[in-house]
Motif scaffolding. Structure first.
Motif, PDB file in Angstrom:
ATOM      1  N   ILE A  47       0.841  -1.200   0.000  1.00  0.00           N
ATOM      2  CA  ILE A  47       0.000   0.000   0.000  1.00  0.00           C
ATOM      3  C   ILE A  47       0.875   1.248   0.000  1.00  0.00           C
ATOM      4  O   ILE A  47       0.619   2.204  -0.740  1.00  0.00           O
ATOM      5  CB  ILE A  47      -0.966  -0.015   1.204  1.00  0.00           C
ATOM      6  N   LEU A  48       1.919   1.234   0.803  1.00  0.00           N
ATOM      7  CA  LEU A  48       2.846   2.360   0.854  1.00  0.00           C
ATOM      8  C   LEU A  48       3.491   2.596  -0.514  1.00  0.00           C
ATOM      9  O   LEU A  48       3.547   3.721  -1.010  1.00  0.00           O
ATOM     10  CB  LEU A  48       3.917   2.072   1.913  1.00  0.00           C
ATOM     11  N   ALA A  49       3.962   1.513  -1.136  1.00  0.00           N
ATOM     12  CA  ALA A  49       4.603   1.638  -2.448  1.00  0.00           C
ATOM     13  C   ALA A  49       3.597   2.043  -3.519  1.00  0.00           C
ATOM     14  O   ALA A  49       3.938   2.775  -4.455  1.00  0.00           O
ATOM     15  CB  ALA A  49       5.285   0.328  -2.820  1.00  0.00           C
ATOM     16  N   ALA A  50       2.353   1.585  -3.410  1.00  0.00           N
ATOM     17  CA  ALA A  50       1.327   1.967  -4.383  1.00  0.00           C
ATOM     18  C   ALA A  50       1.074   3.465  -4.322  1.00  0.00           C
ATOM     19  O   ALA A  50       0.865   4.107  -5.364  1.00  0.00           O
ATOM     20  CB  ALA A  50       0.041   1.187  -4.127  1.00  0.00           C
ATOM     21  N   GLU A  51       1.108   4.028  -3.147  1.00  0.00           N
ATOM     22  CA  GLU A  51       0.949   5.483  -3.019  1.00  0.00           C
ATOM     23  C   GLU A  51       2.129   6.204  -3.672  1.00  0.00           C
ATOM     24  O   GLU A  51       1.943   7.222  -4.327  1.00  0.00           O
ATOM     25  CB  GLU A  51       0.825   5.882  -1.547  1.00  0.00           C
ATOM     26  N   ASP A  52       3.332   5.686  -3.471  1.00  0.00           N
ATOM     27  CA  ASP A  52       4.505   6.270  -4.135  1.00  0.00           C
ATOM     28  C   ASP A  52       4.366   6.177  -5.649  1.00  0.00           C
ATOM     29  O   ASP A  52       4.694   7.117  -6.368  1.00  0.00           O
ATOM     30  CB  ASP A  52       5.786   5.552  -3.704  1.00  0.00           C
ATOM     31  N   LEU A  53       3.905   5.024  -6.114  1.00  0.00           N
ATOM     32  CA  LEU A  53       3.735   4.808  -7.547  1.00  0.00           C
ATOM     33  C   LEU A  53       2.721   5.796  -8.124  1.00  0.00           C
ATOM     34  O   LEU A  53       2.936   6.377  -9.185  1.00  0.00           O
ATOM     35  CB  LEU A  53       3.271   3.368  -7.784  1.00  0.00           C
ATOM     36  N   ARG A  54       1.668   6.033  -7.399  1.00  0.00           N
ATOM     37  CA  ARG A  54       0.634   6.971  -7.848  1.00  0.00           C
ATOM     38  C   ARG A  54       1.182   8.391  -7.923  1.00  0.00           C
ATOM     39  O   ARG A  54       0.804   9.160  -8.795  1.00  0.00           O
ATOM     40  CB  ARG A  54      -0.552   6.939  -6.897  1.00  0.00           C
ATOM     41  N   CYS A 135       6.678  -9.902  -7.013  1.00  0.00           N
ATOM     42  CA  CYS A 135       5.686 -10.384  -7.990  1.00  0.00           C
ATOM     43  C   CYS A 135       4.272  -9.971  -7.584  1.00  0.00           C
ATOM     44  O   CYS A 135       3.486  -9.528  -8.430  1.00  0.00           O
ATOM     45  CB  CYS A 135       5.759 -11.906  -8.133  1.00  0.00           C
ATOM     46  N   ASP A 136       3.957 -10.120  -6.315  1.00  0.00           N
ATOM     47  CA  ASP A 136       2.620  -9.716  -5.847  1.00  0.00           C
ATOM     48  C   ASP A 136       2.393  -8.224  -6.060  1.00  0.00           C
ATOM     49  O   ASP A 136       1.315  -7.803  -6.482  1.00  0.00           O
ATOM     50  CB  ASP A 136       2.437 -10.066  -4.367  1.00  0.00           C
ATOM     51  N   PHE A 137       3.417  -7.424  -5.793  1.00  0.00           N
ATOM     52  CA  PHE A 137       3.284  -5.983  -5.992  1.00  0.00           C
ATOM     53  C   PHE A 137       3.102  -5.649  -7.473  1.00  0.00           C
ATOM     54  O   PHE A 137       2.255  -4.823  -7.833  1.00  0.00           O
ATOM     55  CB  PHE A 137       4.499  -5.239  -5.429  1.00  0.00           C
ATOM     56  N   VAL A 138       3.864  -6.307  -8.335  1.00  0.00           N
ATOM     57  CA  VAL A 138       3.749  -6.059  -9.779  1.00  0.00           C
ATOM     58  C   VAL A 138       2.362  -6.461 -10.273  1.00  0.00           C
ATOM     59  O   VAL A 138       1.756  -5.757 -11.089  1.00  0.00           O
ATOM     60  CB  VAL A 138       4.875  -6.780 -10.549  1.00  0.00           C
ATOM     61  N   ARG A 139       1.821  -7.582  -9.769  1.00  0.00           N
ATOM     62  CA  ARG A 139       0.461  -7.980 -10.146  1.00  0.00           C
ATOM     63  C   ARG A 139      -0.548  -6.891  -9.753  1.00  0.00           C
ATOM     64  O   ARG A 139      -1.443  -6.559 -10.531  1.00  0.00           O
ATOM     65  CB  ARG A 139       0.080  -9.294  -9.457  1.00  0.00           C
ATOM     66  N   MET A 140      -0.414  -6.381  -8.541  1.00  0.00           N
ATOM     67  CA  MET A 140      -1.316  -5.329  -8.086  1.00  0.00           C
ATOM     68  C   MET A 140      -1.195  -4.099  -8.988  1.00  0.00           C
ATOM     69  O   MET A 140      -2.198  -3.519  -9.399  1.00  0.00           O
ATOM     70  CB  MET A 140      -0.982  -4.958  -6.631  1.00  0.00           C
ATOM     71  N   ALA A 141       0.024  -3.719  -9.341  1.00  0.00           N
ATOM     72  CA  ALA A 141       0.229  -2.562 -10.207  1.00  0.00           C
ATOM     73  C   ALA A 141      -0.354  -2.807 -11.598  1.00  0.00           C
ATOM     74  O   ALA A 141      -0.917  -1.894 -12.215  1.00  0.00           O
ATOM     75  CB  ALA A 141       1.715  -2.230 -10.301  1.00  0.00           C
ATOM     76  N   ARG A 142      -0.247  -4.035 -12.069  1.00  0.00           N
ATOM     77  CA  ARG A 142      -0.820  -4.372 -13.379  1.00  0.00           C
ATOM     78  C   ARG A 142      -2.334  -4.225 -13.345  1.00  0.00           C
ATOM     79  O   ARG A 142      -2.933  -3.680 -14.273  1.00  0.00           O
ATOM     80  CB  ARG A 142      -0.430  -5.794 -13.777  1.00  0.00           C
ATOM     81  N   ARG A 144      -3.981  -2.229 -11.515  1.00  0.00           N
ATOM     82  CA  ARG A 144      -4.282  -0.792 -11.427  1.00  0.00           C
ATOM     83  C   ARG A 144      -3.914  -0.047 -12.703  1.00  0.00           C
ATOM     84  O   ARG A 144      -4.228   1.127 -12.845  1.00  0.00           O
ATOM     85  CB  ARG A 144      -3.504  -0.168 -10.270  1.00  0.00           C
ATOM     86  N   GLY A 145      -3.178  -0.684 -13.606  1.00  0.00           N
ATOM     87  CA  GLY A 145      -2.755  -0.034 -14.838  1.00  0.00           C
ATOM     88  C   GLY A 145      -1.476   0.765 -14.691  1.00  0.00           C
ATOM     89  O   GLY A 145      -1.177   1.605 -15.528  1.00  0.00           O
ATOM     90  N   ASP A 146      -0.713   0.502 -13.633  1.00  0.00           N
ATOM     91  CA  ASP A 146       0.511   1.252 -13.362  1.00  0.00           C
ATOM     92  C   ASP A 146       1.797   0.475 -13.657  1.00  0.00           C
ATOM     93  O   ASP A 146       2.883   0.945 -13.337  1.00  0.00           O
ATOM     94  CB  ASP A 146       0.557   1.677 -11.881  1.00  0.00           C
ATOM     95  N   VAL A 147       1.689  -0.699 -14.249  1.00  0.00           N
ATOM     96  CA  VAL A 147       2.876  -1.545 -14.413  1.00  0.00           C
ATOM     97  C   VAL A 147       3.917  -0.907 -15.341  1.00  0.00           C
ATOM     98  O   VAL A 147       5.109  -1.174 -15.215  1.00  0.00           O
ATOM     99  CB  VAL A 147       2.481  -2.967 -14.876  1.00  0.00           C
ATOM    100  N   SER A 148       3.497  -0.019 -16.218  1.00  0.00           N
ATOM    101  CA  SER A 148       4.447   0.630 -17.133  1.00  0.00           C
ATOM    102  C   SER A 148       5.389   1.579 -16.395  1.00  0.00           C
ATOM    103  O   SER A 148       6.422   1.965 -16.928  1.00  0.00           O
ATOM    104  CB  SER A 148       3.701   1.383 -18.230  1.00  0.00           C
ATOM    105  N   LYS A 149       5.055   1.941 -15.166  1.00  0.00           N
ATOM    106  CA  LYS A 149       5.898   2.837 -14.374  1.00  0.00           C
ATOM    107  C   LYS A 149       6.914   2.082 -13.523  1.00  0.00           C
ATOM    108  O   LYS A 149       7.630   2.690 -12.744  1.00  0.00           O
ATOM    109  CB  LYS A 149       5.036   3.681 -13.436  1.00  0.00           C
ATOM    110  N   ILE A 150       6.969   0.735 -13.655  1.00  0.00           N
ATOM    111  CA  ILE A 150       7.837  -0.076 -12.799  1.00  0.00           C
ATOM    112  C   ILE A 150       8.936  -0.722 -13.630  1.00  0.00           C
ATOM    113  O   ILE A 150       8.695  -1.223 -14.720  1.00  0.00           O
ATOM    114  CB  ILE A 150       7.029  -1.181 -12.089  1.00  0.00           C
ATOM    115  N   VAL A 151      10.148  -0.721 -13.074  1.00  0.00           N
ATOM    116  CA  VAL A 151      11.278  -1.469 -13.627  1.00  0.00           C
ATOM    117  C   VAL A 151      11.833  -2.313 -12.488  1.00  0.00           C
ATOM    118  O   VAL A 151      12.137  -1.793 -11.415  1.00  0.00           O
ATOM    119  CB  VAL A 151      12.390  -0.536 -14.154  1.00  0.00           C
ATOM    120  N   VAL A 152      11.927  -3.622 -12.709  1.00  0.00           N
ATOM    121  CA  VAL A 152      12.494  -4.517 -11.704  1.00  0.00           C
ATOM    122  C   VAL A 152      13.915  -4.866 -12.115  1.00  0.00           C
ATOM    123  O   VAL A 152      14.153  -5.286 -13.240  1.00  0.00           O
ATOM    124  CB  VAL A 152      11.641  -5.799 -11.552  1.00  0.00           C
ATOM    125  N   LYS A 153      14.854  -4.678 -11.192  1.00  0.00           N
ATOM    126  CA  LYS A 153      16.256  -5.019 -11.442  1.00  0.00           C
ATOM    127  C   LYS A 153      16.577  -6.293 -10.680  1.00  0.00           C
ATOM    128  O   LYS A 153      16.414  -6.352  -9.466  1.00  0.00           O
ATOM    129  CB  LYS A 153      17.168  -3.886 -10.990  1.00  0.00           C
TER     130      LYS A 153
END
Length: 172
Positions: A47-54, A135-142, A144-153
């Motif tokens: 939830i904290l990271a989702a707010e940052d992503l938003r 993976c769970d966080f990326v699924r949640m972002a997907r 929400r339609g925000d997965v394009s804003k994420i890069v996993v290293k």
């Protein structure tokens, strides 16, 4: 051996079976309790990271680093988690609109935020806790339609395949 002895032996066997079942159920309950605590903590972090992503700017990215791959992996780039933080700061010097989130497995859950760098330890026990969490966080972002804003290293090829399968950018 009389019938009474046979009955007593039968009851003893049944008591042993019940004790064994109780021990198995206690172990299962302990494991489920630990999993529940882990999921509860992961939900808070997500939830904290989702707010940052938003709150990211249009050209900003949330860079999630699979931490121990860079410290302990065969192609290690950092000697300690502190080195990872220093690398994150260098990234942010070049791209100040980004956020960097370093996720590490660790026995105790812990989060530290320093400016635009977040370092999270998953807590709990077992393998690949950070991978599952990411993976769970990326699924949640997907969703929400925000997965394009994420890069996993990551340096983990299997994990990178899973992240790619979730339609997320991966940097190896």
């Amino acid at each position: 051996m009389g019938s009474q002895q046979i009955m007593m032996d039968s009851r003893m066997v049944h008591v042993r079976e019940l004790k064994s079942e109780i021990a198995r159920l206690r172990a299962e309950n302990t494991a489920l309790r630990a999993e529940n605590e882990e999921l509860s903590h992961h939900l808070d972090l997500a939830i904290l990271a989702a707010e940052d992503l938003r709150g990211l700017s249009q050209d900003g990215k949330l860079v999630i680093v699979d931490g121990w791959n860079y410290v302990l992996g065969s192609r290690r780039e950092a000697k300690t988690p502190a080195d990872l933080v220093a690398m994150a700061r260098l990234h942010l010097d070049e791209r100040p609109q980004d956020l960097v989130w370093i996720v590490l497995d660790g026995p105790r859950e812990n989060v530290r935020v320093d400016g635009r760098v977040r370092v999270s330890y998953t807590g709990g026990t077992g393998l690949h806790r950070a991978d599952r969490f990411i993976c769970d966080f990326v699924r949640m972002a997907r969703f929400r339609g925000d997965v394009s804003k994420i890069v996993v290293k990551t340096r983990d090829k299997d994990f990178a395949k899973e992240i790619s399968r979730l339609s997320c950018s991966v940097s190896c």
